[in-house]
Design an enzyme around this catalytic site. Structure first.
Site, PDB file in Angstrom:
ATOM      1  N   LYS A 193      -4.594  -6.543   3.317  1.00 23.75           N
ATOM      2  CA  LYS A 193      -4.521  -5.413   2.370  1.00 23.75           C
ATOM      3  C   LYS A 193      -5.913  -5.062   1.837  1.00 23.75           C
ATOM      4  O   LYS A 193      -6.271  -3.887   1.674  1.00 23.75           O
ATOM      5  CB  LYS A 193      -3.575  -5.760   1.205  1.00 23.75           C
ATOM      6  CG  LYS A 193      -3.616  -4.780   0.032  1.00 23.75           C
ATOM      7  CD  LYS A 193      -3.109  -3.422   0.437  1.00 23.75           C
ATOM      8  CE  LYS A 193      -3.075  -2.308  -0.562  1.00 23.75           C
ATOM      9  NZ  LYS A 193      -3.602  -2.323  -1.840  1.00 23.75           N
ATOM     10  N   GLU A 198     -10.110   2.298   3.886  1.00 23.23           N
ATOM     11  CA  GLU A 198      -9.763   3.510   3.117  1.00 23.23           C
ATOM     12  C   GLU A 198     -11.020   4.076   2.428  1.00 23.23           C
ATOM     13  O   GLU A 198     -11.257   5.282   2.453  1.00 23.23           O
ATOM     14  CB  GLU A 198      -8.693   3.107   2.095  1.00 23.23           C
ATOM     15  CG  GLU A 198      -8.261   4.165   1.133  1.00 23.23           C
ATOM     16  CD  GLU A 198      -7.305   3.559   0.093  1.00 23.23           C
ATOM     17  OE1 GLU A 198      -6.370   2.821   0.471  1.00 23.23           O
ATOM     18  OE2 GLU A 198      -7.511   3.805  -1.118  1.00 23.23           O
ATOM     19  N   HIS A 224      -7.665  -3.199   4.488  1.00 25.15           N
ATOM     20  CA  HIS A 224      -7.072  -1.850   4.503  1.00 25.15           C
ATOM     21  C   HIS A 224      -7.783  -0.980   3.475  1.00 25.15           C
ATOM     22  O   HIS A 224      -8.176   0.155   3.749  1.00 25.15           O
ATOM     23  CB  HIS A 224      -5.567  -1.934   4.196  1.00 25.15           C
ATOM     24  CG  HIS A 224      -4.964  -0.608   3.795  1.00 25.15           C
ATOM     25  ND1 HIS A 224      -5.125  -0.059   2.540  1.00 25.15           N
ATOM     26  CD2 HIS A 224      -4.217   0.288   4.490  1.00 25.15           C
ATOM     27  CE1 HIS A 224      -4.510   1.102   2.489  1.00 25.15           C
ATOM     28  NE2 HIS A 224      -3.957   1.338   3.649  1.00 25.15           N
ATOM     29  N   ASN A 225      -7.941  -1.497   2.272  1.00 28.38           N
ATOM     30  CA  ASN A 225      -8.576  -0.706   1.214  1.00 28.38           C
ATOM     31  C   ASN A 225     -10.044  -0.431   1.525  1.00 28.38           C
ATOM     32  O   ASN A 225     -10.547   0.656   1.242  1.00 28.38           O
ATOM     33  CB  ASN A 225      -8.455  -1.418  -0.137  1.00 28.38           C
ATOM     34  CG  ASN A 225      -7.054  -1.314  -0.704  1.00 28.38           C
ATOM     35  OD1 ASN A 225      -6.094  -1.121   0.042  1.00 28.38           O
ATOM     36  ND2 ASN A 225      -6.916  -1.452  -2.000  1.00 28.38           N
ATOM     37  N   SER A 272       0.827  -1.204   0.000  1.00 27.59           N
ATOM     38  CA  SER A 272       0.000   0.000   0.000  1.00 27.59           C
ATOM     39  C   SER A 272       0.858   1.250   0.000  1.00 27.59           C
ATOM     40  O   SER A 272       1.948   1.269   0.549  1.00 27.59           O
ATOM     41  CB  SER A 272      -0.916   0.031   1.223  1.00 27.59           C
ATOM     42  OG  SER A 272      -1.686   1.214   1.179  1.00 27.59           O
TER      43      SER A 272
HETATM   44  N1  LIG Z   1      -1.238   1.691  -8.684  1.00 28.17           N
HETATM   45  C1  LIG Z   1      -1.290   1.592  -7.372  1.00 28.17           C
HETATM   46  O1  LIG Z   1      -1.418   2.592  -6.626  1.00 28.17           O
HETATM   47  C2  LIG Z   1      -1.180   0.252  -6.716  1.00 28.17           C
HETATM   48  C3  LIG Z   1      -1.043   0.164  -5.325  1.00 28.17           C
HETATM   49  C4  LIG Z   1      -0.869  -1.074  -4.758  1.00 28.17           C
HETATM   50  C5  LIG Z   1      -0.864  -2.194  -5.549  1.00 28.17           C
HETATM   51  N2  LIG Z   1      -1.029  -2.096  -6.901  1.00 28.17           N
HETATM   52  C6  LIG Z   1      -0.990  -3.326  -7.680  1.00 28.17           C
HETATM   53  O2  LIG Z   1       0.310  -3.469  -8.231  1.00 28.17           O
HETATM   54  C7  LIG Z   1       0.242  -4.166  -9.471  1.00 28.17           C
HETATM   55  C8  LIG Z   1       0.917  -3.352 -10.551  1.00 28.17           C
HETATM   56  O3  LIG Z   1       0.225  -2.118 -10.685  1.00 28.17           O
HETATM   57  P1  LIG Z   1       0.624  -1.063 -11.808  1.00 28.17           P
HETATM   58  O4  LIG Z   1      -0.363   0.049 -11.689  1.00 28.17           O
HETATM   59  O5  LIG Z   1       2.066  -0.755 -11.701  1.00 28.17           O
HETATM   60  O6  LIG Z   1       0.471  -1.874 -13.173  1.00 28.17           O
HETATM   61  P2  LIG Z   1      -0.828  -2.452 -13.946  1.00 28.17           P
HETATM   62  O7  LIG Z   1      -1.306  -1.403 -14.877  1.00 28.17           O
HETATM   63  O8  LIG Z   1      -1.787  -3.021 -12.982  1.00 28.17           O
HETATM   64  O9  LIG Z   1      -0.183  -3.662 -14.787  1.00 28.17           O
HETATM   65  C9  LIG Z   1       0.726  -3.439 -15.848  1.00 28.17           C
HETATM   66  C10 LIG Z   1       1.867  -4.413 -15.760  1.00 28.17           C
HETATM   67  O10 LIG Z   1       1.377  -5.766 -15.819  1.00 28.17           O
HETATM   68  C11 LIG Z   1       2.083  -6.459 -16.856  1.00 28.17           C
HETATM   69  N3  LIG Z   1       1.250  -7.538 -17.389  1.00 28.17           N
HETATM   70  C12 LIG Z   1      -0.074  -7.513 -17.614  1.00 28.17           C
HETATM   71  N4  LIG Z   1      -0.474  -8.717 -18.088  1.00 28.17           N
HETATM   72  C13 LIG Z   1       0.624  -9.499 -18.142  1.00 28.17           C
HETATM   73  C14 LIG Z   1       0.859 -10.843 -18.553  1.00 28.17           C
HETATM   74  N5  LIG Z   1      -0.151 -11.616 -18.986  1.00 28.17           N
HETATM   75  N6  LIG Z   1       2.115 -11.326 -18.494  1.00 28.17           N
HETATM   76  C15 LIG Z   1       3.120 -10.545 -18.050  1.00 28.17           C
HETATM   77  N7  LIG Z   1       2.969  -9.276 -17.644  1.00 28.17           N
HETATM   78  C16 LIG Z   1       1.732  -8.765 -17.699  1.00 28.17           C
HETATM   79  C17 LIG Z   1       2.348  -5.365 -17.861  1.00 28.17           C
HETATM   80  O11 LIG Z   1       3.339  -5.773 -18.786  1.00 28.17           O
HETATM   81  P3  LIG Z   1       3.425  -5.061 -20.231  1.00 28.17           P
HETATM   82  O12 LIG Z   1       4.213  -3.830 -20.033  1.00 28.17           O
HETATM   83  O13 LIG Z   1       4.111  -6.061 -21.063  1.00 28.17           O
HETATM   84  O14 LIG Z   1       2.006  -4.788 -20.675  1.00 28.17           O
HETATM   85  C18 LIG Z   1       2.819  -4.261 -16.932  1.00 28.17           C
HETATM   86  O15 LIG Z   1       4.129  -4.469 -16.476  1.00 28.17           O
HETATM   87  C19 LIG Z   1      -1.245  -4.406  -9.729  1.00 28.17           C
HETATM   88  O16 LIG Z   1      -1.604  -5.692  -9.294  1.00 28.17           O
HETATM   89  C20 LIG Z   1      -1.908  -3.363  -8.881  1.00 28.17           C
HETATM   90  O17 LIG Z   1      -3.233  -3.730  -8.529  1.00 28.17           O
HETATM   91  C21 LIG Z   1      -1.152  -0.900  -7.480  1.00 28.17           C
END
Ligand SMILES: NC(=O)c1ccc[n+]([C@@H]2O[C@H](COP(=O)([O-])OP(=O)(O)OC[C@H]3O[C@@H](n4cnc5c(N)ncnc54)[C@H](OP(=O)(O)O)[C@@H]3O)[C@@H](O)[C@H]2O)c1
Length: 487
Positions: free
Chosen positions: A187, A194, A190-191, A133
């Protein structure tokens, strides 16, 4: 590409905003060398080029990624939750060996984590579902981390995670929450909390704005002031910032030009669905989720705008003393917030009992003091409550909260009355108060519901004056008979 074999002590798969920031955070800590991999190589190249200081080991295939890692290998996956996570796990299992560790830091549903942990364990590889988070800034500078998974993995991961987590009052915001899906469960809650916290703040803003006619900038001052007291928290702090922001294009307060339809990524809904399955009343969180849904139906809102309200001008009491009104709203917000957190911790307690996790609720509240979105001083009071009584069945019965709730009583009720009278929706404020009064009630109308259930479905009932299960012969002579327990 040729990579130096086994040069890295940790790897990150998935280099969108969260993964790249977490990788940079890891690389910035003494002793870490980070191997990075992304399905689309251009993102890996971009990260490595933009951040030469990080000393990343870029890799362009899962084979290279595995070869770059010291054994036992440790990889953190930060990809789109769901099918993406499963796809990456399959690929890593192809190239990893027994004893290696796969950590999923995405927002996985905890039941998926339980399933994945079981399947991966059979290969001899350790799987850890970890809640992260703090958004992108947290990932870079210090998130709150909620790892689950087996104890053996914690021995390896613990020191690395402690080095990158946020620090609150000298303590890293990470603890081994419990086994398999425990980290993602916590987590998720937590959300959910939130969502409730944000909704309560939004209701407080709406009441003050419509009740006193103050401008967003003036209300920003109110929130800034509140942030110096018992409501001190990241969410109150950023609320003041958002309310103070002026739109460059129109000169209007930004909050007035933003479309009033709140989005959601699903974790609040999961919290509520899970609570329903566990039989835990998280009404504040549910109202927060539903308030976002209601806002996001413009077609329904449009045809409902002319629905009658209470038009008698005298019926809506004007706010004569704005300062007193604002103080009432502050106390109502604090009391409702205590209820929302109490409900969230109740869900964790129930989830732990159901899934067999040994979760230290005090430790959970401590790791939320820094790095995450609900970070607040207030969490110390929750930790104190669980330190004093680890088995506390209802958080809001701890002495600190009893005192705060007592102090807020009149203000809380006046605020809910004002909202109802003035026609200002305050679902989280009012449902929190109703939950509170429900808990306090000596007798609940649940007795009548049992009577109704027995009437139409012969569902039986218990009596207050003797043991056993009973049924009234409603369609017969209405005498009472002993019955089998069909609850
Ligand atoms: N954003 C936030 O504030 C936040 C906070 C906590 C947790 N999270 C979690 O953290 C994770 C990442 O979040 P994010 O916002 O950085 O990215 P995202 O938009 O959720 O995901 C994009 C990433 O996933 C990869 N991906 C998607 N499908 C795939 C597949 N089939 N095989 C391999 N790679 C794949 C993409 O690769 P390509 O570049 O090749 O498309 C890219 O690296 C998520 O689960 C999200 O829920 C996010």
């Amino acid at each position: 590409m040729r990579v130096t074999e086994q040069a890295a002590n940790i790897g990150v798969v998935g280099l969108a905003v969260m993964g790249s920031n977490l990788a940079r955070n890891l690389a910035s800590r003494e002793g870490n060398t980070v191997a990075v991999f992304n399905r689309t190589y251009a993102k890996t190249d971009e990260l490595v080029t933009e951040h030469p200081e990080a000393g990343f080991v870029p890799t362009s295939s899962y084979e290279e990624f595995a070869a770059a890692l010291q054994k036992p290998r440790t990889a953190i996956i930060m990809v789109k939750a769901g099918a993406g996570t499963d796809a990456v796990i399959d690929e890593l299992l192809r190239v990893f060996e027994p004893g290696d560790i796969i950590v999923d830091g995405g927002n996985a549903l905890f039941t998926d984590t339980i399933r994945r942990e079981k399947a991966v364990r059979e290969t001899g590889v350790n799987f850890v579902g970890m809640g992260v988070s703090g958004g992108e800034e947290g990932a870079l500078l210090g998130p709150s981390l909620m790892p689950g998974g087996p104890d053996e993995s914690w021995a390896t991961l613990g020191p690395i995670l402690k080095s990158i987590a946020a620090v609150a009052e000298g303590e890293p915001c990470v603890t081994h929450v419990g086994h398999d899906g425990a980290g993602h469960f916590v987590k998720m809650v937590h959300n959910g909390i939130e969502y409730a916290d944000m909704q309560l703040i939004a209701e407080a803003y709406d009441l003050i704005r419509r009740g006193t006619g103050k401008s967003p900038a003036e209300i920003a001052d109110v929130f800034a002031e509140w942030n110096r007291g018992e409501l001190e928290s990241y969410l109150i702090e950023i609320t003041a910032e958002v309310l103070r922001q002026v739109d460059a294009a129109t000169g209007e307060p930004l909050v007035d030009v933003i479309v009033d339809q709140a989005g959601a990524k699903g974790t609040g809904g999961w919290t509520v669905q899970t609570a329903i399955d566990l039989g835990v009343p998280v009404s504040g969180i549910a109202e927060a989720v539903f308030a976002r849904s209601l806002s996001s139906h413009p077609e329904q809102r449009e045809v409902s705008g002319e629905l009658p309200g209470w038009h008698d001008a005298d019926a809506v009491p004007p706010v004569r003393d704005a300062d007193a009104f604002i103080e009432n709203v502050r106390l109502a917000l604090f009391a409702s917030k205590i209820v929302a957190y109490s409900q969230g911790f109740d869900e964790i307690r129930a989830g732990a009992a159901h899934y067999g996790w040994d979760i230290d609720l005090g430790a959970v509240s401590k790791i939320w003091r820094g790095g995450c979105i609900i970070r607040a001083q207030f969490l110390n009071r929750i930790a104190d409550a669980y330190d004093a009584e680890p088995g506390l069945p209802v958080l809001l019965t701890a002495p600190y909260f009893v005192e705060a709730l007592g102090r807020a009583q009149a203000a809380w009720r006046r605020t809910v009355v004002y909202a109802a009278t003035a026609g200002i929706p305050a679902p989280a404020f009012s449902s929190s108060l109703a939950y509170y009064d429900g808990l306090r009630a000596e007798r609940l109308p649940a007795a009548l519901i049992q009577g109704q259930r027995d009437f139409f479905g012969a569902h039986t009932y218990k009596r207050i004056d003797k043991p056993g299960t009973f049924h009234t012969l409603w369609s017969g002579d209405r005498t009472e008979v002993e019955a089998e327990d069909t609850h």
